[in-house]
Design a protein around this motif. Sequence first.
Motif, PDB file in Angstrom:
ATOM      1  N   ASN A 285      73.416  32.944  -8.831  1.00  0.00           N
ATOM      2  CA  ASN A 285      73.189  34.326  -9.256  1.00  0.00           C
ATOM      3  C   ASN A 285      71.705  34.556  -9.566  1.00  0.00           C
ATOM      4  O   ASN A 285      71.206  34.113 -10.601  1.00  0.00           O
ATOM      5  CB  ASN A 285      74.028  34.636 -10.485  1.00  0.00           C
ATOM      6  CG  ASN A 285      73.939  36.095 -10.901  1.00  0.00           C
ATOM      7  OD1 ASN A 285      73.120  36.854 -10.386  1.00  0.00           O
ATOM      8  ND2 ASN A 285      74.776  36.500 -11.834  1.00  0.00           N
ATOM      9  N   GLN A 287      70.233  37.145 -10.571  1.00  0.00           N
ATOM     10  CA  GLN A 287      70.012  38.037 -11.698  1.00  0.00           C
ATOM     11  C   GLN A 287      69.865  37.283 -13.022  1.00  0.00           C
ATOM     12  O   GLN A 287      69.466  37.867 -14.032  1.00  0.00           O
ATOM     13  CB  GLN A 287      71.179  39.033 -11.806  1.00  0.00           C
ATOM     14  CG  GLN A 287      71.441  39.846 -10.548  1.00  0.00           C
ATOM     15  CD  GLN A 287      70.216  40.612 -10.097  1.00  0.00           C
ATOM     16  OE1 GLN A 287      69.501  41.190 -10.907  1.00  0.00           O
ATOM     17  NE2 GLN A 287      69.954  40.607  -8.790  1.00  0.00           N
ATOM     18  N   LYS A 288      70.192  35.994 -13.019  1.00  0.00           N
ATOM     19  CA  LYS A 288      70.158  35.192 -14.244  1.00  0.00           C
ATOM     20  C   LYS A 288      68.804  34.526 -14.494  1.00  0.00           C
ATOM     21  O   LYS A 288      68.587  33.923 -15.541  1.00  0.00           O
ATOM     22  CB  LYS A 288      71.237  34.105 -14.170  1.00  0.00           C
ATOM     23  CG  LYS A 288      72.673  34.613 -14.128  1.00  0.00           C
ATOM     24  CD  LYS A 288      73.165  34.930 -15.512  1.00  0.00           C
ATOM     25  CE  LYS A 288      74.657  35.243 -15.513  1.00  0.00           C
ATOM     26  NZ  LYS A 288      75.146  35.488 -16.877  1.00  0.00           N
TER      27      LYS A 288
END
Length: 318
Positions: A285, A287-288
């Motif tokens: 991910n 976005q992390k």
Amino acid sequence: MARIGLVLGAGGIVGHAFHAGVLAGLAEVTGWDPREAEVVVGTSAGSVVGALLRAGMSAEDHYARMIGAPLSAEGARLVEQLGPPQPMPAFPGFGWPFMASVETWLSAARRPWATRPGVLLAATLPAGRIPTEQIALGLRRVYGTAWATRPLWICAVRLGSGERVVFGRDGSPAAALPDAVRASCAIPAVFEPVAIDGARYVDGGAWSPTNLDVLAGLGLDLIVVSSPMSTVPGTLRLGLDVPARLLCHWRLVQERWRVRLGGTPVVVFAPGAKEQAVMGFDAMNPQKRRAVAEVARAAVRGRFEGPALRTEIAALAG
């Protein structure tokens, strides 16, 4: 100067951000520059970070990339050479339900004592279908077909024999550094196995999430390990990733014991409950990145509040 080994484990995009936070925290608190490590061992995501360190990217610039902060002039030049990040193709789903390597099972039948469960799983799953060239494009612009000028060992698993191969170490198969990184990052059933000199390779994490034991017996003064996939003892929480983290921790404990038998101290940085909650279950991910890098750096600072860790890694300031 102290001879420091640096081990950067597997962990996907989220693991890359964890490494960035750990290295920045260590550099901030101790003044140690991870680029000066005697030898760097990289597995999967750790191979990418190791290659960037050997290319000259500082810990602070690694961290700045993760959180979107300005880079140093040196870091900006390197990033310009790397080029823009390459988006990974969409996951096309699993291919035909055929084993990636029947030969690995045949090899395991002949030498069952030398077989790892992760390697058998990688051989049993269908071959992945996502190309890994996007991972290597930037590194090709920096390295071409050369290797790093200072020791960088990149771990992958050779399908067929089921053996771990440590690219960059004396006696290992020759490979361009970007191709070795591709091989080390080829997650089974997701990414295509990478062909190097007629053999197919997959993610080194199938053998071990850290491969710390390759540094056993080198007489180093200290080994620093960043292990995004394991856990800190006593910080368990509810989560789908907990069983996998326990297995990774168990493997790391075994490897650490082997290295310490030779007299080399080992300091491990792994996610506690707070870091794990931020990292979540999806290691890919993007976005992390920022949140994981920030919480990892804060965790390193927190560990230095007491005298125990400062004593353990006094060699970093030496």
